[in-house]
Enzyme design. Sequence first.
Site, PDB file in Angstrom:
ATOM      1  N   TYR A 194       0.836  -1.199   0.000  1.00  0.00           N
ATOM      2  CA  TYR A 194       0.000   0.000   0.000  1.00  0.00           C
ATOM      3  C   TYR A 194       0.877   1.259   0.000  1.00  0.00           C
ATOM      4  CZ  TYR A 194      -3.536  -3.338   1.809  1.00  0.00           C
ATOM      5  OH  TYR A 194      -4.373  -4.402   2.024  1.00  0.00           O
TER       6      TYR A 194
ATOM      7  N   LYS B  89       6.586 -13.763   3.552  1.00  0.00           N
ATOM      8  CA  LYS B  89       6.531 -14.767   2.482  1.00  0.00           C
ATOM      9  C   LYS B  89       7.875 -14.685   1.768  1.00  0.00           C
ATOM     10  CE  LYS B  89       4.061 -17.856   0.282  1.00  0.00           C
ATOM     11  NZ  LYS B  89       3.318 -18.985   0.863  1.00  0.00           N
TER      12      LYS B  89
ATOM     13  N   ASP C 184       0.699 -17.587   5.009  1.00  0.00           N
ATOM     14  CA  ASP C 184      -0.390 -18.564   4.851  1.00  0.00           C
ATOM     15  C   ASP C 184      -0.477 -19.489   6.066  1.00  0.00           C
ATOM     16  OD1 ASP C 184       2.078 -19.552   4.083  1.00  0.00           O
ATOM     17  OD2 ASP C 184       1.346 -20.603   2.302  1.00  0.00           O
TER      18      ASP C 184
ATOM     19  N   ASP D 157      -2.928  -6.112   7.493  1.00  0.00           N
ATOM     20  CA  ASP D 157      -4.318  -5.711   7.237  1.00  0.00           C
ATOM     21  C   ASP D 157      -5.215  -6.945   7.339  1.00  0.00           C
ATOM     22  OD1 ASP D 157      -6.514  -4.212   6.407  1.00  0.00           O
ATOM     23  OD2 ASP D 157      -5.989  -4.319   4.275  1.00  0.00           O
TER      24      ASP D 157
ATOM     25  N   ASP E 219      -7.799  -8.412  10.733  1.00  0.00           N
ATOM     26  CA  ASP E 219      -9.218  -8.764  10.626  1.00  0.00           C
ATOM     27  C   ASP E 219      -9.457 -10.211  11.080  1.00  0.00           C
ATOM     28  OD1 ASP E 219      -9.714  -6.223   9.546  1.00  0.00           O
ATOM     29  OD2 ASP E 219     -11.162  -7.005   8.091  1.00  0.00           O
TER      30      ASP E 219
HETATM   31  C1  IPM Z   1      -7.650  -0.845   7.774  1.00  0.00           C
HETATM   32  C2  IPM Z   1      -8.484  -0.622   6.559  1.00  0.00           C
HETATM   33  C3  IPM Z   1      -7.731   0.255   5.585  1.00  0.00           C
HETATM   34  C4  IPM Z   1      -6.405  -0.390   5.292  1.00  0.00           C
HETATM   35  C5  IPM Z   1      -8.473   0.555   4.285  1.00  0.00           C
HETATM   36  C6  IPM Z   1      -9.807   1.216   4.536  1.00  0.00           C
HETATM   37  C7  IPM Z   1      -7.632   1.350   3.331  1.00  0.00           C
HETATM   38  O1  IPM Z   1      -8.827  -1.843   5.975  1.00  0.00           O
HETATM   39  O2  IPM Z   1      -7.250   0.141   8.411  1.00  0.00           O
HETATM   40  O3  IPM Z   1      -7.370  -1.992   8.088  1.00  0.00           O
HETATM   41  O4  IPM Z   1      -6.347  -1.376   4.591  1.00  0.00           O
HETATM   42  O5  IPM Z   1      -5.407   0.059   5.788  1.00  0.00           O
HETATM   43 MG    MG Z   2      -8.265  -3.479   7.120  1.00  0.00          MG
END
Ligand code: IPM
Ligand code: MG
Length: 344
Positions: free
Chosen positions: A130, A178, A211, A235, A239
């Site tokens: 990113y 990785k 993975d 990221d 989650d």
């Molecule tokens: C997070 C979000 C952001 C990211 C998105 C909204 C760009 O998913 O903070 O985890 O990937 O950084």
């Molecule tokens: Mg995120």
Amino acid sequence: MANYSICVLPGDGVGPEVTDCARRVLDTLSANGGPNFDFDAHPAGHGIFLAEGHSMPDTTMAAAKAADTVLLGAMDVAQIPHGGGEPLGQLRQDLEVSASVRPSRTISGIPSPANDIDCVVVREVTEGLYSRIEYMVNNDMACAVRVITRGASTKTARVAFEQATARQKQGRVTAVHKVGALKLTDGLFLEAAETVARDYPDIEFETRNIDACAMEMIREPEHFDVILATNTFGDILSDIAAGMAAGLGLAASGCIGDQWSYFEPVHGTAPDIAGQGIANPCATILSAAMMVRHLGEAASADAIDAAVFDVLAAGGVRTGDLGGKATSTEMTDAIIGALERRLG
Ligand code: IPM
Ligand code: MG
């Protein structure tokens, strides 16, 4: 009592609703002998892009840098076209906050797939995949540049080892990579992490392929203490950790740099429920608690955390995502009540 200036970036979707809830909780601290907060709200995200053509106005960034710290709601980055800026990435890069600290744990009274999870993902957030360097080579080929630097990797690793030291859990940092496929970039990331690890002989340091790590987080989540990851892997893993624990509605985060910092819920703008006043405010309130802790007000931060957990454990007042019918305001009122009882 100490006074802190907070730049608030409500953003889009449910962002303004949940940041308002967090402000009310912080005001409760002030009203009960705690620190004072001066809030200063500024636009950022898709809404201001539509109105003015910039998703991160210069005035907003200047205010973010001038304040003691920043509280962000959520920004609808997906709706902003290429060329309109990526305000979250820009905020992270301009504030030089390499590490996003994302704790996840099972919470009494909240059902979760894992019996026992208490881990922190420390995610690099200014570079990696990113990096915001993305371009079309020709009509049929697009590239994104995965940037890894020794500087950002080292800073992020240091935050991970400091977390592992402060938490006093397993005392373990798991670096995720990785390197078989990404020999140079993840090679450098791991080298930086190994170098930092030498300064922390009491903390166990291990590595996992991304993975394998994703699978192990689901099969054996209690193994993990601090997970250190590059931007995209972190990221995804943050989650997974939130999903294995109490869900995104309770997932808080703080981005920490040498000079600046900012705090935000891990969830997004939730456009399906925006404007209805029913979003779960807890992730933002817990992010505000992380912010208060970062400002050096540990007792106030503990009180906010405890008030949120009191309300969740009691179970009577919950938003829809947690199986209840409460509005954001009702849930915040309950948290404020619990906070007043703790402070009183
Ligand atoms: C997070 C979000 C952001 C990211 C998105 C909204 C760009 O998913 O903070 O985890 O990937 O950084
Ligand atoms: Mg995120």
